[in-house]
Design a protein around this motif. Structure first.
Motif: not given
Length: 275
Positions: A53-58, A96-98, A229-245
């Protein structure tokens, strides 16, 4: 202008004119204002808006733009430049993603004196909006990796980076001698993150596969440590992986409470040559 894509309905060649693609059978596909088209027939869609979705891609785009996976892109470009010799290669980025890796490869080929023609497919229209902006001269389409809208033996290079694998389709669209680049995580990729997510972390299975129609050329390894060292980067990395599911809520809560993390990064770039 003749397109790299073919019609998903009749498999005829597509021509691109102002604002649309069309084939000689009369099928027509509009080009969205963002620069991509839709070549996934309605009967092959599994949801109204498939893919990220839009948020995941951003979030993923912001993470990649900060250079956290730049070593992978650099190694991928080096491998492609070493293996692809055509002066005007046709590049297909499957899933290709973004367009982060698509644009990097396109630019590397261009800067080496080649004249690449570049296409990307994904099932997320939100991702393709960004990909089309990165390479305005490229072609991007909502399409399935399992039914690529490209003619047989029309592509010199297929890349598949953290996306569904469709080896039979890749073999179909690649020219003899064409290159297939397949990027997979190493055994201990994100190991320290997994120690936080799971009571008993596990290594990723690592095994070289052989695919009909391909000869394995070799693999390039990418290994480095990543400090976030940015919480948003930590969670973005997590959501880029299959672990998010498949991560229990408790693990996600532990990870989301962190303000920084150090973790291993590891990728293997497998190179295959079309027979």
């Amino acid at each position: 202008m003749e397109s790299l894509f073919c019609c998903p309905l009749c498999l005829g060649n597509l021509e691109r004119s102002e604002g649309r693609y069309h084939c000689s059978s009369g099928h027509s596909f509009d080009v969205a204002s963002a620069g991509y088209t839709h070549l996934l027939p309605a009967n092959r869609k599994h949801s109204k808006n498939p893919g990220d979705d839009k948020e995941m891609v951003a979030a993923r785009a912001a993470f990649l733009e900060r250079g956290h996976y730049a070593p992978l892109l650099s190694a991928l470009c080096a491998a492609v430049l070493d293996q692809v010799t055509a002066s005007s290669p046709v590049l297909l980025d499957s899933g290709c993603g973004e367009g982060y890796y698509t644009a990097g490869l396109h630019n590397a080929l261009t800067h080496s004196g080649r004249q690449p023609r570049t296409a990307g497919i994904d099932i997320s229209k939100f991702a393709l909006r960004r990909a089309a902006k990165r390479i305005p001269q490229g072609e991007f389409a909502v399409a399935s990796v399992y039914r690529l809208p490209l003619a047989a033996r029309s592509v010199d290079l297929v890349t598949n980076i953290f996306s569904p694998l469709a080896a039979e389709e890749f073999a179909r669209v690649l020219r003899p001698g064409g290159l297939f680049c397949y990027v997979v995580p190493s055994a201990r990729h994100l190991w320290e993150m997994k120690e936080i997510l799971y009571p008993v972390p596990y290594e990723n299975p690592v095994k070289r596969e052989d695919y009909p129609g391909f000869d394995w050329v070799g693999a390039e390894q990418v290994r480095y440590g990543l400090h976030l060292d940015r919480p948003e980067d930590i969670m973005a990395l997590f959501r880029m992986t299959p672990y998010a599911w498949k991560t229990p809520r408790e693990g996600i809560e532990r990870l989301s409470s962190l303000s920084q993390i150090d973790t291993q990064i590891g990728f293997d770039i497998h190179l295959y040559r079309r027979e």
